[in-house]
Design a protein around this motif. Structure first.
Motif, PDB file in Angstrom:
ATOM      1  N   GLN A   1       0.821  -1.206   0.000  1.00 52.83           N
ATOM      2  CA  GLN A   1       0.000   0.000   0.000  1.00 52.83           C
ATOM      3  C   GLN A   1       0.853   1.253   0.000  1.00 52.83           C
ATOM      4  O   GLN A   1       0.413   2.313  -0.403  1.00 52.83           O
ATOM      5  N   SER A   2       2.053   1.123   0.488  1.00 52.18           N
ATOM      6  CA  SER A   2       2.934   2.274   0.558  1.00 52.18           C
ATOM      7  C   SER A   2       3.179   2.888  -0.807  1.00 52.18           C
ATOM      8  O   SER A   2       3.624   4.021  -0.903  1.00 52.18           O
ATOM      9  N   HIS A   3       2.934   2.150  -1.860  1.00 50.63           N
ATOM     10  CA  HIS A   3       3.186   2.658  -3.200  1.00 50.63           C
ATOM     11  C   HIS A   3       2.091   3.602  -3.682  1.00 50.63           C
ATOM     12  O   HIS A   3       2.218   4.169  -4.752  1.00 50.63           O
ATOM     13  N   VAL A   4       1.016   3.750  -2.929  1.00 52.20           N
ATOM     14  CA  VAL A   4      -0.026   4.707  -3.330  1.00 52.20           C
ATOM     15  C   VAL A   4       0.455   6.097  -2.947  1.00 52.20           C
ATOM     16  O   VAL A   4       0.224   6.575  -1.850  1.00 52.20           O
ATOM     17  N   GLU A   5       1.181   6.690  -3.866  1.00 52.90           N
ATOM     18  CA  GLU A   5       1.793   7.989  -3.587  1.00 52.90           C
ATOM     19  C   GLU A   5       1.321   9.026  -4.589  1.00 52.90           C
ATOM     20  O   GLU A   5       0.848  10.086  -4.216  1.00 52.90           O
ATOM     21  N   GLU A   6       1.437   8.732  -5.868  1.00 51.05           N
ATOM     22  CA  GLU A   6       1.024   9.676  -6.905  1.00 51.05           C
ATOM     23  C   GLU A   6      -0.382   9.343  -7.395  1.00 51.05           C
ATOM     24  O   GLU A   6      -0.704   8.183  -7.650  1.00 51.05           O
ATOM     25  N   VAL A   7      -1.191  10.380  -7.522  1.00 51.89           N
ATOM     26  CA  VAL A   7      -2.565  10.235  -8.006  1.00 51.89           C
ATOM     27  C   VAL A   7      -2.797  11.302  -9.068  1.00 51.89           C
ATOM     28  O   VAL A   7      -2.272  12.415  -8.958  1.00 51.89           O
ATOM     29  N   ARG A   8      -3.569  10.968 -10.089  1.00 47.55           N
ATOM     30  CA  ARG A   8      -3.875  11.961 -11.108  1.00 47.55           C
ATOM     31  C   ARG A   8      -5.311  11.812 -11.575  1.00 47.55           C
ATOM     32  O   ARG A   8      -5.951  10.769 -11.363  1.00 47.55           O
TER      33      ARG A   8
ATOM     34  N   GLU B   1     -12.210  17.124 -14.181  1.00 44.96           N
ATOM     35  CA  GLU B   1     -12.967  15.871 -14.221  1.00 44.96           C
ATOM     36  C   GLU B   1     -12.191  14.818 -14.989  1.00 44.96           C
ATOM     37  O   GLU B   1     -11.539  15.114 -15.990  1.00 44.96           O
ATOM     38  N   GLY B   2     -12.256  13.583 -14.487  1.00 43.94           N
ATOM     39  CA  GLY B   2     -11.581  12.517 -15.191  1.00 43.94           C
ATOM     40  C   GLY B   2     -11.529  11.240 -14.374  1.00 43.94           C
ATOM     41  O   GLY B   2     -12.091  11.148 -13.273  1.00 43.94           O
ATOM     42  N   ILE B   3     -10.865  10.252 -14.937  1.00 43.76           N
ATOM     43  CA  ILE B   3     -10.688   8.965 -14.274  1.00 43.76           C
ATOM     44  C   ILE B   3      -9.558   9.089 -13.254  1.00 43.76           C
ATOM     45  O   ILE B   3      -8.499   9.640 -13.550  1.00 43.76           O
ATOM     46  N   VAL B   4      -9.801   8.590 -12.062  1.00 45.55           N
ATOM     47  CA  VAL B   4      -8.779   8.620 -11.007  1.00 45.55           C
ATOM     48  C   VAL B   4      -7.783   7.495 -11.252  1.00 45.55           C
ATOM     49  O   VAL B   4      -8.179   6.334 -11.389  1.00 45.55           O
ATOM     50  N   GLU B   5      -6.508   7.849 -11.321  1.00 48.28           N
ATOM     51  CA  GLU B   5      -5.480   6.847 -11.550  1.00 48.28           C
ATOM     52  C   GLU B   5      -4.346   7.011 -10.546  1.00 48.28           C
ATOM     53  O   GLU B   5      -4.030   8.125 -10.113  1.00 48.28           O
ATOM     54  N   VAL B   6      -3.759   5.868 -10.173  1.00 47.26           N
ATOM     55  CA  VAL B   6      -2.635   5.880  -9.232  1.00 47.26           C
ATOM     56  C   VAL B   6      -1.404   5.343  -9.947  1.00 47.26           C
ATOM     57  O   VAL B   6      -1.495   4.485 -10.822  1.00 47.26           O
ATOM     58  N   ARG B   7      -0.255   5.880  -9.577  1.00 47.38           N
ATOM     59  CA  ARG B   7       0.999   5.433 -10.175  1.00 47.38           C
ATOM     60  C   ARG B   7       1.279   3.993  -9.754  1.00 47.38           C
ATOM     61  O   ARG B   7       1.203   3.641  -8.585  1.00 47.38           O
ATOM     62  N   TYR B   8       1.572   3.142 -10.744  1.00 44.58           N
ATOM     63  CA  TYR B   8       1.891   1.746 -10.453  1.00 44.58           C
ATOM     64  C   TYR B   8       3.018   1.316 -11.374  1.00 44.58           C
ATOM     65  O   TYR B   8       2.872   1.323 -12.599  1.00 44.58           O
ATOM     66  N   LYS B   9       4.164   1.006 -10.764  1.00 38.69           N
ATOM     67  CA  LYS B   9       5.365   0.635 -11.515  1.00 38.69           C
ATOM     68  C   LYS B   9       5.699   1.755 -12.494  1.00 38.69           C
ATOM     69  O   LYS B   9       5.881   2.886 -12.075  1.00 38.69           O
ATOM     70  N   ASP B  10       5.747   1.467 -13.791  1.00 43.26           N
ATOM     71  CA  ASP B  10       6.106   2.499 -14.755  1.00 43.26           C
ATOM     72  C   ASP B  10       4.892   3.118 -15.435  1.00 43.26           C
ATOM     73  O   ASP B  10       5.039   3.860 -16.417  1.00 43.26           O
TER      74      ASP B  10
ATOM     75  N   MET C   1     -16.757   0.015 -12.658  1.00 45.05           N
ATOM     76  CA  MET C   1     -16.021   0.700 -13.709  1.00 45.05           C
ATOM     77  C   MET C   1     -14.953   1.574 -13.031  1.00 45.05           C
ATOM     78  O   MET C   1     -14.910   1.664 -11.802  1.00 45.05           O
ATOM     79  N   PRO C   2     -14.070   2.184 -13.815  1.00 44.38           N
ATOM     80  CA  PRO C   2     -13.049   3.031 -13.179  1.00 44.38           C
ATOM     81  C   PRO C   2     -13.704   4.186 -12.405  1.00 44.38           C
ATOM     82  O   PRO C   2     -14.689   4.770 -12.857  1.00 44.38           O
ATOM     83  N   ALA C   3     -13.143   4.477 -11.250  1.00 47.01           N
ATOM     84  CA  ALA C   3     -13.653   5.589 -10.449  1.00 47.01           C
ATOM     85  C   ALA C   3     -13.422   6.894 -11.195  1.00 47.01           C
ATOM     86  O   ALA C   3     -12.332   7.158 -11.698  1.00 47.01           O
ATOM     87  N   VAL C   4     -14.469   7.706 -11.259  1.00 44.53           N
ATOM     88  CA  VAL C   4     -14.415   8.996 -11.948  1.00 44.53           C
ATOM     89  C   VAL C   4     -14.789  10.085 -10.950  1.00 44.53           C
ATOM     90  O   VAL C   4     -15.704   9.914 -10.143  1.00 44.53           O
ATOM     91  N   VAL C   5     -14.102  11.193 -11.024  1.00 47.15           N
ATOM     92  CA  VAL C   5     -14.335  12.298 -10.098  1.00 47.15           C
ATOM     93  C   VAL C   5     -14.492  13.590 -10.885  1.00 47.15           C
ATOM     94  O   VAL C   5     -13.822  13.795 -11.897  1.00 47.15           O
ATOM     95  N   SER C   6     -15.390  14.445 -10.410  1.00 54.94           N
ATOM     96  CA  SER C   6     -15.559  15.785 -10.972  1.00 54.94           C
ATOM     97  C   SER C   6     -15.446  16.790  -9.838  1.00 54.94           C
ATOM     98  O   SER C   6     -16.062  16.623  -8.782  1.00 54.94           O
ATOM     99  N   CYS C   7     -14.638  17.822 -10.039  1.00 51.25           N
ATOM    100  CA  CYS C   7     -14.329  18.768  -8.966  1.00 51.25           C
ATOM    101  C   CYS C   7     -14.768  20.185  -9.324  1.00 51.25           C
ATOM    102  O   CYS C   7     -14.824  20.556 -10.494  1.00 51.25           O
TER     103      CYS C   7
END
Length: 734
Positions: free
Chosen positions: A182-189, A205-214, A312-318
């Motif tokens: 879980q420690s790898h959940v650092e970058e989010v976009r 607004e967009g799909i929430v994504e987390v950095r994973y490997k490359d 489906m992929p989590a989507v957020v609107s701000c």
């Protein structure tokens, strides 16, 4: 019991034969302070907020994670610990639990390394587990962001830390190994999906994504709610979330499965037709977290091709804050008016979204004491001002000391409040806090792309073309393009590289502030004979009509007062020019290190200037300092000039040019205005507090000076009552 007895026997052997027996992961406490405990120590960085190469240092010893006390801590200690973590060296260290308080044992205290040791256990210390510290003294390290070649990466951001650094209880069904992951959940976009949104900043607004490997991975939206969205929006720099049209994204998911065969959707979307790579599921936030890693969630294991079947992929609107909302000029004006009604503001920050927290009470601006100040309260401030959640809750006047009253103490927000004023707090008493304890914040702000617009040229030979001229900024703009400038009519288009502008950047700056009450207390009128004013006339300290006077007969009427100028910033105030270029004035027999240090003006209530003066900086020095602050600058013997942080320079009322020539001023009501550093010769973190104003009543013989205050210390309503014309509230470009 048998295991315990084994180690007791080993300790007995140590006492009898002087032998050190090491085995397994659990070890006895050594008797000597310098012995290496065991070869199988583990280290990690923890705490929040932080980057991947900094944090609270924690060591795994005797089957238990613990911390290191900051007593006698040095950079040499940090070098050894950073190498344990796989970094080549340390660049700094932190004390007083900067990254939050740890839990459990404090394993080491009074650590003293030379810097070249292979293990922290080889350094001198009090012994494992022998400490008189509390977790408020947990040490942290800042490592150079360069890895030791071939070092196995074990340093990861803790993903299961609470706000105070306490670990969230383990989630059911998640193994310890997975919790390490879980420690790898650092970058989010936020990855925008609609093609128009790709070109527009900020991305809201967009799909929430987390950095994973490359690459990047998605989050399954099963169980996703508005609290989760609120946390993501806060991280992205937005104060609030709004409802998402899920039906649109469901069609997108179907289109992705069809591999782009839908021409109608394909023309509207730029999303890659790729197989989704889900990483997280069962995300559950309370809505007050400042980072996704602080929420509870689970990782997918093994093959994720069939993951999130019902979702489906989590989507957020701000919802962006007023500073970052695109729209018509009329709408922006409305938003600015709404901002003007706020009872909270940030001061002294180097950029948008950071600064000392100031609140308006009884029409007077004041500060907040840092007692119990934390990320929850800081996030309420950030969101109230139209930013995202807080990156840092700063204490100890890290953004400079404020002035005036301290309105709030021990603020304890839950994190859900709309305003800081809705949070529980204590009214301040004089004994509780000083301005050295002013609270500050750094907020998350949206990415606007401005970082890519400006380039600074150190070597003018690199300049290929001029793109701007006539630039005048107020200081709060997000980009040079937002400042006043000549537009396409460049004034130096064909001048070559001779007039290319450049900058020198600094993380800290001074902040000068005039002590307003002293001006009010010391103001008086003196009729000074002309034969005593030859030197003052030479330095242009008299009004222009003095040239026509019958020298040396007659006199000039002077409004005299003392000025005490404090440096409340985070860096010393130094003259822009070095000593080699200071100008010697034979008449007064002193050096001028700045041409003009202060402007003194008498204004009518409608803003007309009727008298003016100025004070050249013939001597900047530390007249007095706060307790525990040493003087650094003095003018004697051609010494270095400046004002140290925490010190002040006193210009007494009986010094030449410490006046305004009011010989030609008629009786009436006026405004006395003093502006420090009026020509912006020296950088400051906050120019908005450089102007002071007083009301004056002059009857032709005597003068009454009252209601002196810093230009932005009062509310707009109080300022309007103070005078018809607001004068120069600050020395920013108007």
């Amino acid at each position: 019991m048998g295991h315990h007895s084994t180690w007791t026997w080993q300790e007995l052997l140590v006492l009898l034969g002087g032998l050190w027996l090491w085995g397994g992961s659990a070890q006895p406490t050594p008797l000597g302070p310098t012995r290496s405990p065991a070869p199988q120590l583990k280290f990690r960085l923890a705490g929040y907020p932080r980057k991947h190469n900094e944090g609270r240092i924690e060591v795994f010893y005797n089957d238990e994670w613990g911390t290191i006390c900051d007593d006698d801590f040095t950079l040499a200690n940090a070098h050894v610990l950073c190498r344990h973590l796989g970094f080549v060296a340390a660049t700094g260290w932190a004390h007083s639990a900067k990254y939050g308080k740890g839990i459990g044992r404090i394993w080491l205290d009074n650590v003293n390394c030379a810097g070249g040791e292979k293990s922290i256990g080889d350094c001198k210390h009090r012994g494992w587990g022998n400490s008189d510290c509390s977790h408020e003294e947990d040490a942290g390290v800042i490592c150079k962001d360069e890895r030791i070649p071939g070092f196995k990466d074990s340093n990861v951001i803790e993903g299961i830390l609470g706000l105070a650094g306490n670990r969230v209880p383990s989630k059911p069904g998640v193994t310890p190994a997975l919790q390490t992951e879980q420690s790898h959940v650092e970058e989010v976009r936020l990855r925008p999906v609609v093609s128009g949104a790709r070109r527009r900043l900020p991305v809201t607004e967009g799909i929430v994504e987390v950095r994973y490997k490359d690459g990047w991975a998605q989050i399954c939206d099963e169980g996703w709610d508005t609290k989760n969205s609120r946390v993501i929006c806060g991280m992205m720099g937005f104060p609030a979330e709004k409802k998402v049209n899920r039906n649109f994204y469901k069609r997108l998911k179907r289109a992705a499965r069809m591999k782009g065969r839908s021409p109608r959707l394909g023309s509207r979307l730029f999303a890659e037709r790729q197989q989704l790579n889900y990483r997280l599921h069962s995300v559950s936030c309370t809505g007050t977290e400042v980072h996704l890693s602080m929420c509870t969630f689970q990782f997918y294991q093994g093959n994720t091709s069939t993951a999130c079947g019902a979702g489906m992929p989590a989507v957020v609107s701000c919802l962006p804050g007023p500073l970052f909302t695109s729209g018509s000029t009329h709408k922006k004006k409305q938003r600015q008016q709404q901002q003007g009604q706020l009872r909270i503001r940030l001061k002294g920050g180097a950029k948008a979204g950071e600064g000392r927290v100031e609140v308006l009470k009884s029409n007077e601006w004041g500060t907040v004491c840092d007692d119990r100040w934390n990320l929850l309260s800081a996030s309420v401030v950030c969101r109230e001002l139209g930013f995202g959640s807080a990156k840092e809750a700063l204490t100890g006047a890290r953004m400079g000391q404020g002035t005036g009253p301290i309105h709030l103490n021990e603020v304890q927000c839950l994190g859900t409040e709309k305003s800081l004023w809705s949070c529980p707090f204590k009214n301040i008493t004089q004994e509780d806090c000083k301005h050295t304890e002013d609270a500050a914040v750094r907020c998350n702000i949206p990415y606007m792309g401005y970082e890519n617009l400006e380039t600074w040229y150190w070597d003018a030979s690199n300049v290929t073309e001029m793109v701007l001229s006539g630039v005048k900024c107020a200081g709060h703009e997000m980009s040079l393009s937002h400042c006043q400038h000549h537009g396409s009519s460049l004034s130096c288009r064909n001048t070559g590289t001779r007039f290319a502008a450049g900058v020198i950047c600094s993380e800290t700056a001074s902040d000068l502030l005039l002590h307003a009450p002293l001006v009010q207390e010391t103001a008086y009128i003196e009729d000074r004979p002309l034969h005593m004013l030859y030197c003052a006339a030479e330095e242009n300290c008299l009004s222009s009509s003095a040239r026509l006077a019958n020298w040396p007969y007659g006199h000039r009427r002077l409004l005299r007062f003392s000025s005490q100028i404090h440096n409340n910033g985070r860096a010393d105030f130094r003259p822009k020019a070095g000593r080699h270029s200071w100008v010697w004035h034979e008449c007064h027999r002193h050096y001028h290190s700045m041409d003009i240090f202060t402007h003194y003006d008498i204004l009518t209530p409608n803003g007309t200037k009727v008298a003016e003066g100025h004070k050249a900086s013939f001597c900047l020095e530390d007249t007095e300092c706060e307790e525990d602050v040493a003087k650094r600058y003095e003018c004697a013997n051609f010494g270095e000039q400046g004002i140290t942080v925490g010190c002040w320079d006193l210009y007494r009322h009986d010094i030449d040019c410490q006046w305004i020539d009011i010989t030609d001023v008629k009786p009436g009501n006026y405004i006395l205005q003093v502006v420090i550093n009026p020509n912006f010769e020296v950088a400051e973190s906050d120019f908005t507090n450089n102007a002071m104003k007083c009301n004056c009543k002059y009857d032709g013989h005597r003068i009454w000076v009252h209601s002196c205050h810093i230009g932005d210390a009062l509310s707009e309503e109080a300022s309007k009552r103070f005078e018809q014309y607001p004068g120069q509230l600050n020395n920013q470009i108007l």
